[in-house]
Write a protein that holds these residues in place. Sequence first.
Motif, short mmCIF file in Angstrom:
data_model
loop_
_atom_site.label_atom_id
_atom_site.label_comp_id
_atom_site.label_asym_id
_atom_site.label_seq_id
_atom_site.Cartn_x
_atom_site.Cartn_y
_atom_site.Cartn_z
N ARG B 128 0.81 -1.22 0.00
CA ARG B 128 0.00 0.00 0.00
C ARG B 128 0.84 1.26 0.00
NH1 ARG B 128 -5.80 -0.42 2.98
NH2 ARG B 128 -6.60 -2.03 1.59
N LYS B 129 2.10 1.12 0.40
CA LYS B 129 2.97 2.30 0.40
C LYS B 129 3.49 2.60 -1.00
CE LYS B 129 4.40 1.93 5.18
NZ LYS B 129 5.40 1.45 6.14
N LEU B 130 3.36 1.62 -1.89
CA LEU B 130 3.82 1.84 -3.26
C LEU B 130 2.80 2.66 -4.04
CD1 LEU B 130 5.00 -1.77 -4.27
CD2 LEU B 130 6.42 0.13 -3.47
N PRO B 131 3.27 3.36 -5.08
CA PRO B 131 2.29 3.98 -6.00
C PRO B 131 1.47 2.87 -6.67
CG PRO B 131 4.52 4.74 -6.45
CD PRO B 131 4.65 3.66 -5.45
N VAL B 132 0.24 3.20 -7.06
CA VAL B 132 -0.67 2.20 -7.62
C VAL B 132 -0.07 1.52 -8.85
CG1 VAL B 132 -2.90 1.91 -8.81
CG2 VAL B 132 -2.76 3.27 -6.74
N GLN B 134 2.88 0.78 -9.49
CA GLN B 134 3.89 -0.21 -9.15
C GLN B 134 3.26 -1.40 -8.42
OE1 GLN B 134 7.13 1.65 -7.03
NE2 GLN B 134 7.62 3.00 -8.73
N SER B 135 2.31 -1.13 -7.53
CA SER B 135 1.73 -2.25 -6.77
C SER B 135 0.94 -3.18 -7.70
CB SER B 135 0.84 -1.73 -5.64
OG SER B 135 -0.20 -0.93 -6.15
N GLU B 136 0.27 -2.62 -8.71
CA GLU B 136 -0.49 -3.50 -9.60
C GLU B 136 0.45 -4.39 -10.42
OE1 GLU B 136 -3.02 -0.95 -11.92
OE2 GLU B 136 -1.35 0.04 -12.95
N VAL B 137 1.63 -3.90 -10.76
CA VAL B 137 2.59 -4.74 -11.49
C VAL B 137 3.07 -5.88 -10.59
CG1 VAL B 137 4.83 -4.80 -12.62
CG2 VAL B 137 3.34 -2.87 -12.99
N ILE B 138 3.33 -5.58 -9.33
CA ILE B 138 3.75 -6.62 -8.39
C ILE B 138 2.69 -7.72 -8.30
CG2 ILE B 138 4.13 -7.13 -5.95
CD1 ILE B 138 6.56 -5.85 -7.00
N VAL B 139 1.44 -7.30 -8.16
CA VAL B 139 0.35 -8.27 -8.04
C VAL B 139 0.27 -9.14 -9.29
CG1 VAL B 139 -2.16 -8.50 -7.93
CG2 VAL B 139 -1.00 -6.90 -6.43
N LEU B 140 0.33 -8.52 -10.45
CA LEU B 140 0.18 -9.27 -11.69
C LEU B 140 1.39 -10.18 -11.95
CD1 LEU B 140 -1.38 -6.50 -13.96
CD2 LEU B 140 -2.53 -8.46 -12.96
N LYS B 141 2.56 -9.73 -11.53
CA LYS B 141 3.76 -10.54 -11.79
C LYS B 141 3.89 -11.68 -10.79
CE LYS B 141 7.76 -11.15 -13.94
NZ LYS B 141 7.75 -12.61 -13.82
N VAL B 142 3.74 -11.35 -9.52
CA VAL B 142 4.03 -12.35 -8.47
C VAL B 142 2.81 -13.23 -8.19
CG1 VAL B 142 4.79 -12.71 -6.10
CG2 VAL B 142 5.75 -10.83 -7.44
N TRP B 143 1.65 -12.60 -8.02
CA TRP B 143 0.47 -13.39 -7.65
C TRP B 143 -0.23 -14.01 -8.84
CZ3 TRP B 143 -1.67 -9.37 -3.61
CH2 TRP B 143 -0.87 -9.44 -2.46
N GLU B 144 -0.30 -13.26 -9.94
CA GLU B 144 -0.97 -13.81 -11.13
C GLU B 144 0.01 -14.49 -12.07
OE1 GLU B 144 -3.99 -14.17 -11.06
OE2 GLU B 144 -4.27 -12.88 -9.33
N ARG B 165 8.91 -0.79 -13.83
CA ARG B 165 8.06 -0.52 -12.66
C ARG B 165 8.21 -1.64 -11.64
NH1 ARG B 165 2.21 1.59 -15.09
NH2 ARG B 165 3.06 3.40 -16.19
N TYR B 166 8.30 -2.87 -12.15
CA TYR B 166 8.47 -4.02 -11.26
C TYR B 166 9.77 -3.93 -10.48
CZ TYR B 166 8.65 -8.93 -9.83
OH TYR B 166 8.72 -10.09 -9.10
N ARG B 167 10.82 -3.55 -11.17
CA ARG B 167 12.14 -3.46 -10.53
C ARG B 167 12.11 -2.39 -9.43
NH1 ARG B 167 14.69 -2.78 -14.91
NH2 ARG B 167 15.12 -0.56 -14.75
N TYR B 168 11.58 -1.22 -9.75
CA TYR B 168 11.50 -0.14 -8.76
C TYR B 168 10.63 -0.56 -7.57
CZ TYR B 168 13.45 2.96 -12.32
OH TYR B 168 14.27 3.52 -13.27
N ALA B 169 9.54 -1.25 -7.89
CA ALA B 169 8.62 -1.67 -6.83
C ALA B 169 9.31 -2.65 -5.89
CB ALA B 169 7.37 -2.33 -7.44
N LEU B 170 10.05 -3.60 -6.46
CA LEU B 170 10.75 -4.57 -5.62
C LEU B 170 11.77 -3.88 -4.72
CD1 LEU B 170 11.50 -7.74 -7.79
CD2 LEU B 170 9.87 -7.49 -5.92
N GLU B 171 12.47 -2.92 -5.28
CA GLU B 171 13.48 -2.22 -4.47
C GLU B 171 12.84 -1.46 -3.31
OE1 GLU B 171 15.58 0.15 -7.32
OE2 GLU B 171 16.59 -1.60 -8.20
#
Lengths: 132, 201
Positions: B128-132, B134-144, B165-171
Motif C-alpha cells: 500500500r505504500k507503493l504507488p498504484v 507499481q503495486s499493480e505490477v507486483i500483483v500481476l507478476k508475483v500473484w498472477e 516498474r516491477y524493478r523499482y517496486a521490488l526495491e
Amino acid sequence: MSSKENSRPLSPKEVSELEDTIFAARNYAIPSEDLRPRTIEQAQESDSIKDNARRLGLWAVLGMILWSASLPASQWIDSWRTELIAPFPSEIHQDADRMVVRRGISPHWALVEIFSHLRGRNSRSSKPNQAE
Amino acid sequence: MSSNGFSEKVRTCSHHLSEHGVPALSQLFDLTSHRLVRLAVTITRNQHDAEDAVQSVLVRVADAPGKFACANEPWRYLLRAVRNEALLILRRRKRIVGNSEIIDLLTQHRIDEVEQEETHREIWTALRKLPVDQSEVIVLKVWEELTFSEIGEVLEISSSTAASRYRYALEKLAKHLGSHQRRTTLASKPRRAYREVPNEQ
C-alpha cells in the motif's frame, strides 16, 4: 545503513527471496462472505429487467403489426357496417338535418322518412331472396 | 495451478456463461473472485471499493457474456476490466490513497500460519505504500504469474515499462520490509536489565 546500500540493486537471490515472501502473502486478504450472493443477485435482477424489456418490446412490435393489419380490414368492415348494424343516433339526426335543408320539410317528417327507409332496407337485407 | 491452467479454466467458464447465462455466473465467481478482489484492493486501497469494482465487472460480464467469451484471453480481459473499474472508483470516490494502513482488509487467519501472519500483514502494508502503478505490477507478476508482455496488455503499457516498474517496486518493497524487520528485531530483543554485570572477560 548507508545511502549507497539503500540504492544498490537487488541481487537475483534477494529478488527471488522477496518474490517468495510476497507470493506467500497472496491469500491473506479475502473477499467478504456477502460478495457472492449480492453479485449473483444483482446479475439475476439485471437479467430479469432485460427479459421484461425484451418481452415488452416483442408485444409492442406485435401490437404494431396487428394494428397495421387491421387498418384495411376495418375499412372493409366499415363499408358493411351500415348493412350489418343500425346507424348511430347522431348519424340519423345528421341525415335528417340534411333532408330538411334539401327538401324543405319539417324535422319530424325527415325523421319519419329516414326510419321508413331504414326499415325497408333492413327488411330487404334479412330476406334477400324474397321478391318485392 | 499454473497461470495457463487457470486461464483455461476461466475460458471454460466464459463458454458456460455464454451458453447458460446468469446461472453459470456462480462458477466464474468461485474461480476468480479472490484473485480479482486482491488486485482491486491494491488499487483502491479499500476492501469495500474493491468488492464494488469486482461485483460491477462480473455483473456486466453476465449481462453480455458473448463479448467475454469472444475475448482472446478471458482471464486477462477480466483483470483489465476490474483494474479499470477500480481506477474509476478510486478517482470518483477520491479516497485518501496515502493511507497505508490495512484495517479495512478482511483477512483469513489460519492456525498453521500464525507465525507468518505478521509477515503477510507487512507485505500488504508495504504494497500500500507503493504507488498504484507499481503495486499493480507486483500483483500481476508475483500473484498472477503473468509475463511482462502479458502485464503490458492488461495495463496497456509496454513490457519494458512493466519491467522497470516491477524493478523499482521490488526495491521499494525491500527497503520497506527491511526497515520493518530491523524495527521488529530491535523490539523483539530482550531489554538488558539495568544492573551491574560483573566483568567476565
